[in-house]
Write a protein that holds these residues in place. Sequence first.
Motif, mmCIF file in Angstrom:
data_model
loop_
_atom_site.group_PDB
_atom_site.id
_atom_site.type_symbol
_atom_site.label_atom_id
_atom_site.label_comp_id
_atom_site.label_asym_id
_atom_site.label_seq_id
_atom_site.Cartn_x
_atom_site.Cartn_y
_atom_site.Cartn_z
ATOM 1 N N SER A 99 0.965 -1.332 0.021
ATOM 2 C CA SER A 99 -0.084 0.021 0.026
ATOM 3 C C SER A 99 0.988 1.291 0.059
ATOM 4 N N LEU A 100 0.460 2.287 -0.637
ATOM 5 C CA LEU A 100 1.200 3.378 -0.897
ATOM 6 C C LEU A 100 0.971 4.174 0.820
ATOM 7 N N CYS A 113 -1.442 11.789 -0.481
ATOM 8 C CA CYS A 113 -2.038 10.566 -1.045
ATOM 9 C C CYS A 113 -3.516 10.754 -1.131
ATOM 10 N N VAL A 139 -4.339 1.369 -8.577
ATOM 11 C CA VAL A 139 -3.139 1.482 -7.497
ATOM 12 C C VAL A 139 -3.607 2.180 -6.287
ATOM 13 N N SER A 143 -4.256 0.244 -2.593
ATOM 14 C CA SER A 143 -3.689 1.022 -1.490
ATOM 15 C C SER A 143 -4.586 1.197 -0.234
ATOM 16 N N ARG A 147 -4.858 -1.075 3.204
ATOM 17 C CA ARG A 147 -4.425 -0.274 4.411
ATOM 18 C C ARG A 147 -5.592 -0.448 5.678
#
Length: 403
Positions: A99-100, A113, A139, A143, A147
């Motif tokens: 996850s970003l 983000c 993406v 993410s 999370r």
Amino acid sequence: METEQVPAPRPPEPHDPRAAERAAGASHRTRDRWHAGLGVLTERPVSLYAAAVLRIGYGLVYLVFLLREFPHRDEIWGPGSPWTPELARQLFDQTGWISLLTLSDSRAYFEACYALAVATSALFALGWRTRAVSVLFAVVVASFHGRAIFMTDGGDNLILLMAVYLVFTACGRRCSLDARRARLRAHAGTQTRLPVRRTAGGLGHHLRTSRRTLVAVLHNCGMFVIAAQVCLLYGSAGLYKAQGGSWGNGTALHYALNLDLFRPWPGLSLMADEHDVLLAIACHLTVLLQVAFPFVLFGRLKYPVLALLLGMHLGIAVLMGLPLFSGAMIIADAVFLPDRFYRALGRLWRRAAQRVGAGRTRGASGASTPTGPPSPPSASPSSSGPRLPSPSAPAPRCPATGP
């Protein structure tokens, strides 16, 4: 000693030219169908309007979801969440997820983000640079889904799957800013194309043909996987319900309406729970629709089935408070509607808009007419009073008199 009688060989049957022609015709038809199916798969993308509806629908649903949870973003995905980024990274080490949002524990990084996720969802719905934005949208969804994995439901899972599948489709060919830009370029005659080099044997032409074939194959396979995913979802849900006794005796919805976790409006749930017969019919109809759904997709029976499923999902959204799940399922059902349906819907919309515009124009013209006292009528032959001759009119001739 008796000798064994050897049967005489049977004369060969006469050759039937009609049977040979029928066999050859069947072979040709099979070959033609195979080539037609292969051509549909490789020559042009199919269901472009359905792909556009999926893109717009999931982009808007996730945008509304992010804006709805904006006041609670820190408690769900941010550094202040009870499920801290460190715990999420430990879970990712076991599941292989990424996850970003866990790359940094900074609050400023999380806000950036989140802003990126909102902008990406809006651009994906608008169809701006769809090829790149679709990857970024997948993406972003992955993410945020990873999370807070313990706060997701079936709607989040379906949106994640559809976001990944839409990466491989040409979902920006219709109803998008990319389509508008392509039309303007085509109108102006400034479409950029690879030059065909005759010295290289038409390499540019072969590259363009290969690119179109690759795009068509990926798009068609992606749409097929989306349709198969929805069929698998409905079929497995229907078979799972059929194994339970509560759906068989028609009491499943009674228990669902009395769960405090899924009662956003208790009064409305109690009102619906009073109709036992209707709830029993709805239970059996739900199981029947979900089990039979994959088998009615190749005829006109799918239209009433999709309409009934639309009503079912709207009821789930209102009575059980699951709008994200219902919205994801309603949008997924749009993959089974052909392009001619969306074209007809667009024509009806344009006609309705023209009628509304014409009505407004007539209303505005009627409002602009003067409402004061009418002006005096001009002189006419039928009006009372003497009529004066105009200067340009010839003089009246006197009647002849006798001596």
